[in-house]
Design a protein around this motif. Sequence first.
Motif, PDB file in Angstrom:
ATOM      1  N   ASN A 136       0.832  -1.209   0.000  1.00 19.38           N
ATOM      2  CA  ASN A 136       0.000   0.000   0.000  1.00 19.38           C
ATOM      3  C   ASN A 136       0.867   1.259   0.000  1.00 19.38           C
ATOM      4  O   ASN A 136       1.542   1.549   0.999  1.00 19.38           O
ATOM      5  CB  ASN A 136      -0.919   0.003   1.221  1.00 19.38           C
ATOM      6  CG  ASN A 136      -1.987   1.084   1.136  1.00 19.38           C
ATOM      7  OD1 ASN A 136      -1.851   2.079   0.425  1.00 19.38           O
ATOM      8  ND2 ASN A 136      -3.075   0.887   1.865  1.00 19.38           N
ATOM      9  N   PRO A 137       0.848   2.047  -1.087  1.00 20.73           N
ATOM     10  CA  PRO A 137       1.708   3.240  -1.136  1.00 20.73           C
ATOM     11  C   PRO A 137       1.272   4.346  -0.187  1.00 20.73           C
ATOM     12  O   PRO A 137       2.015   5.305   0.025  1.00 20.73           O
ATOM     13  CB  PRO A 137       1.586   3.695  -2.593  1.00 20.73           C
ATOM     14  CG  PRO A 137       0.249   3.222  -3.029  1.00 20.73           C
ATOM     15  CD  PRO A 137       0.039   1.913  -2.322  1.00 20.73           C
ATOM     16  N   TRP A 138       0.063   4.223   0.385  1.00 21.53           N
ATOM     17  CA  TRP A 138      -0.409   5.239   1.336  1.00 21.53           C
ATOM     18  C   TRP A 138       0.164   5.003   2.738  1.00 21.53           C
ATOM     19  O   TRP A 138      -0.010   5.839   3.620  1.00 21.53           O
ATOM     20  CB  TRP A 138      -1.938   5.218   1.403  1.00 21.53           C
ATOM     21  CG  TRP A 138      -2.612   5.522   0.096  1.00 21.53           C
ATOM     22  CD1 TRP A 138      -3.237   4.635  -0.723  1.00 21.53           C
ATOM     23  CD2 TRP A 138      -2.724   6.801  -0.532  1.00 21.53           C
ATOM     24  NE1 TRP A 138      -3.730   5.276  -1.833  1.00 21.53           N
ATOM     25  CE2 TRP A 138      -3.434   6.605  -1.744  1.00 21.53           C
ATOM     26  CE3 TRP A 138      -2.295   8.091  -0.206  1.00 21.53           C
ATOM     27  CZ2 TRP A 138      -3.725   7.651  -2.620  1.00 21.53           C
ATOM     28  CZ3 TRP A 138      -2.583   9.137  -1.079  1.00 21.53           C
ATOM     29  CH2 TRP A 138      -3.290   8.908  -2.268  1.00 21.53           C
ATOM     30  N   SER A 189       6.837  -4.661  -4.976  1.00 20.96           N
ATOM     31  CA  SER A 189       5.579  -5.087  -4.358  1.00 20.96           C
ATOM     32  C   SER A 189       4.555  -3.955  -4.267  1.00 20.96           C
ATOM     33  O   SER A 189       3.395  -4.195  -3.941  1.00 20.96           O
ATOM     34  CB  SER A 189       5.850  -5.634  -2.955  1.00 20.96           C
ATOM     35  OG  SER A 189       6.373  -4.613  -2.119  1.00 20.96           O
ATOM     36  N   LEU A 190       4.962  -2.720  -4.548  1.00 14.99           N
ATOM     37  CA  LEU A 190       4.090  -1.574  -4.336  1.00 14.99           C
ATOM     38  C   LEU A 190       2.978  -1.524  -5.392  1.00 14.99           C
ATOM     39  O   LEU A 190       3.246  -1.617  -6.589  1.00 14.99           O
ATOM     40  CB  LEU A 190       4.924  -0.287  -4.379  1.00 14.99           C
ATOM     41  CG  LEU A 190       4.421   0.896  -3.555  1.00 14.99           C
ATOM     42  CD1 LEU A 190       4.363   0.535  -2.074  1.00 14.99           C
ATOM     43  CD2 LEU A 190       5.333   2.099  -3.760  1.00 14.99           C
ATOM     44  N   HIS A 191       1.746  -1.396  -4.929  1.00 16.60           N
ATOM     45  CA  HIS A 191       0.606  -1.247  -5.833  1.00 16.60           C
ATOM     46  C   HIS A 191       0.393   0.234  -6.174  1.00 16.60           C
ATOM     47  O   HIS A 191       0.889   1.126  -5.480  1.00 16.60           O
ATOM     48  CB  HIS A 191      -0.665  -1.796  -5.192  1.00 16.60           C
ATOM     49  CG  HIS A 191      -0.639  -3.271  -4.984  1.00 16.60           C
ATOM     50  ND1 HIS A 191      -1.594  -3.943  -4.249  1.00 16.60           N
ATOM     51  CD2 HIS A 191       0.235  -4.224  -5.410  1.00 16.60           C
ATOM     52  CE1 HIS A 191      -1.320  -5.235  -4.232  1.00 16.60           C
ATOM     53  NE2 HIS A 191      -0.215  -5.437  -4.922  1.00 16.60           N
ATOM     54  N   PRO A 239       5.307   7.887  -3.098  1.00 15.21           N
ATOM     55  CA  PRO A 239       5.377   7.211  -1.787  1.00 15.21           C
ATOM     56  C   PRO A 239       6.545   7.661  -0.923  1.00 15.21           C
ATOM     57  O   PRO A 239       6.522   7.442   0.290  1.00 15.21           O
ATOM     58  CB  PRO A 239       5.509   5.737  -2.167  1.00 15.21           C
ATOM     59  CG  PRO A 239       6.123   5.741  -3.540  1.00 15.21           C
ATOM     60  CD  PRO A 239       5.558   6.954  -4.216  1.00 15.21           C
ATOM     61  N   ALA A 240       7.571   8.296  -1.508  1.00 10.65           N
ATOM     62  CA  ALA A 240       8.726   8.727  -0.718  1.00 10.65           C
ATOM     63  C   ALA A 240       8.324   9.701   0.380  1.00 10.65           C
ATOM     64  O   ALA A 240       8.954   9.739   1.446  1.00 10.65           O
ATOM     65  CB  ALA A 240       9.775   9.373  -1.624  1.00 10.65           C
ATOM     66  N   GLN A 241       7.266  10.484   0.140  1.00 10.65           N
ATOM     67  CA  GLN A 241       6.846  11.449   1.164  1.00 10.65           C
ATOM     68  C   GLN A 241       6.250  10.750   2.383  1.00 10.65           C
ATOM     69  O   GLN A 241       6.090  11.374   3.435  1.00 10.65           O
ATOM     70  CB  GLN A 241       5.849  12.444   0.575  1.00 10.65           C
ATOM     71  CG  GLN A 241       4.549  11.838   0.100  1.00 10.65           C
ATOM     72  CD  GLN A 241       3.630  12.852  -0.553  1.00 10.65           C
ATOM     73  OE1 GLN A 241       3.512  13.986  -0.087  1.00 10.65           O
ATOM     74  NE2 GLN A 241       2.982  12.472  -1.641  1.00 10.65           N
ATOM     75  N   ARG A 242       5.937   9.458   2.242  1.00  8.31           N
ATOM     76  CA  ARG A 242       5.396   8.696   3.370  1.00  8.31           C
ATOM     77  C   ARG A 242       6.378   7.663   3.918  1.00  8.31           C
ATOM     78  O   ARG A 242       6.477   7.485   5.127  1.00  8.31           O
ATOM     79  CB  ARG A 242       4.081   8.024   2.953  1.00  8.31           C
ATOM     80  CG  ARG A 242       2.923   9.014   2.825  1.00  8.31           C
ATOM     81  CD  ARG A 242       1.668   8.347   2.348  1.00  8.31           C
ATOM     82  NE  ARG A 242       1.777   7.896   0.964  1.00  8.31           N
ATOM     83  CZ  ARG A 242       1.576   8.676  -0.096  1.00  8.31           C
ATOM     84  NH1 ARG A 242       1.252   9.949   0.068  1.00  8.31           N
ATOM     85  NH2 ARG A 242       1.691   8.181  -1.311  1.00  8.31           N
TER      86      ARG A 242
END
Length: 542
Positions: free
Chosen positions: A266-268, A422-424, A483-486
């Motif tokens: 989950n990229p979130w 693995s990132l969706h 996603p880097a920001q998370r």
Amino acid sequence: MEREVMTFDVLIVGAGPAGLASACRLKQLDPELNICVVEKGSEVGAHILSGAVIDPKALTELFPDWKERGAPLTLATERDEVVLLKDSQSSIKIPHWMAPKSMHNQGNYIASLANLTRWLGEQAEALGVEIFPSFSAADVLYDENMQVKGILTGDMGVGRDNMPKDNFMPGMELHAPFTLFAEGCRGHLGKELIRQFKLDQGKDPQHYGIGLKELWDIDPAKHQPGLVIHGSGWPLQGDTSGGFFLYHAENNQVAVGLIIDLNYSNPWLSPFDEFQQLKHHPLIAQYLEGGNRVSYGARAITKGGYNSLPKMNFPGGMLIGCDAGTLDFSRIKGAHTAMKSGMIAAEAVHHALKNNETDASTFEARYTQSWLYSELYKARNFGPALHKLGRWLGGAFNTLDQGLFNGKLPFTLHDLQEDHASLHRSSESKPITYPKPDGKLSFDKLSSVFLSNTNHEEDQPCHLQLSKEEIPLTVNIPLYDEPAQRYCPAGVYEVIDDDAGKKLQINAQNCLHCKTCDIKDPCQNIQWVPPEGGGGPNYPNM
């Protein structure tokens, strides 16, 4: 550019447990050897971060009298608890007999690995080892036969425009018949050497986790010295696996942390915010409430273990410790295995030097005959079982494998998908909304980075390099909402929306050197390289 050249018998990159144990063992074998250790941190131990519950077996082999020498291992583990968090309020304590044997900690010590590393540095210097802190290793040097001949240290005093400033000092060439690379997890030179010599041929992809840790002063009435708590479950959801720890250390302090496997989809997801949420669970909060948070840090963990371990020796050098991936993830311990790998490497290098050999080729036989090999082999299925079977079935398998069969089942599980793959896409994933920090148990990223004592010279080239500048705009922002920001635990990556549209801003000054971005970026577009020597966190007691 003409550079100063210094020559040694053995050169070691990284003053962590592996590098310093290797240096000490080499000096024990031959006090006349000229050994140099370079360390990118401002001092030995500055960049060392671990839980840590330490198995002293390697230390006992290296210095049987470590207690008399004053090693900072004084608090033995008294009691183990293994817990499953069902939801935000409830938990189940796993009976001791049902927990995998690898989670039992009798005979181990709760300690600061940073302080143990500082102590190892003192022992090494007393033996005559030269240690140079604030010197980063920028490049590997090869001879005409592509044998490693040393390293180039980073230039100092280079501006953001890549031009020399008034205080410019060129890096030095450090040469040695053997160079041992002990950079820790995802070492940038280790990555190059693995590619150059095809050291991972026939191996599973390496796998990683991110570990976040805080140190708290707590109410003495709540303190239980020697208590070790491990657990999993909430707040991690779906296919996100990992676990937490809470160790009651000395001086009314506890170390609390969360490890998240970097194969999550989950990229979130934000590992930092998952950790902040964890501390509100009653099991954790009962100890922290009324306390004072004194330190914070984060670090990637090399956790592929036996299946992913590359060939460690090559012409002119070796990979040791977490640069190779010797951590035993089934025990969540890597200090003793890193030290042992360094000690075995020292013996192989000593043999090679005595026999005028250019490859420490006896390492493999020494390794396979050691307890290090035996321990890693027994744990080979632990990570793949969790990744392939999930938290419940994987946990049950590991209890059976470790408890009943002692890691000797006649088959090996494999996990062949790389973590970044693995990132969706964000459109296919469930957004996660995290509660705002309360300033008592949970906090924001920037106040946390402040507690890590992180500092970099601002006017220097960015050490977080994009292979292709356009990838954030064309791929990561539209497909993954960047996603880097998370996944960055320090607020280094920020998406800015201005009149020209969205763009990625890199706040390299905040970087904790955890290297998660180098691992998890879905396009493998971010390359972590060392900044000017001495930059980064300065962990006091982590």
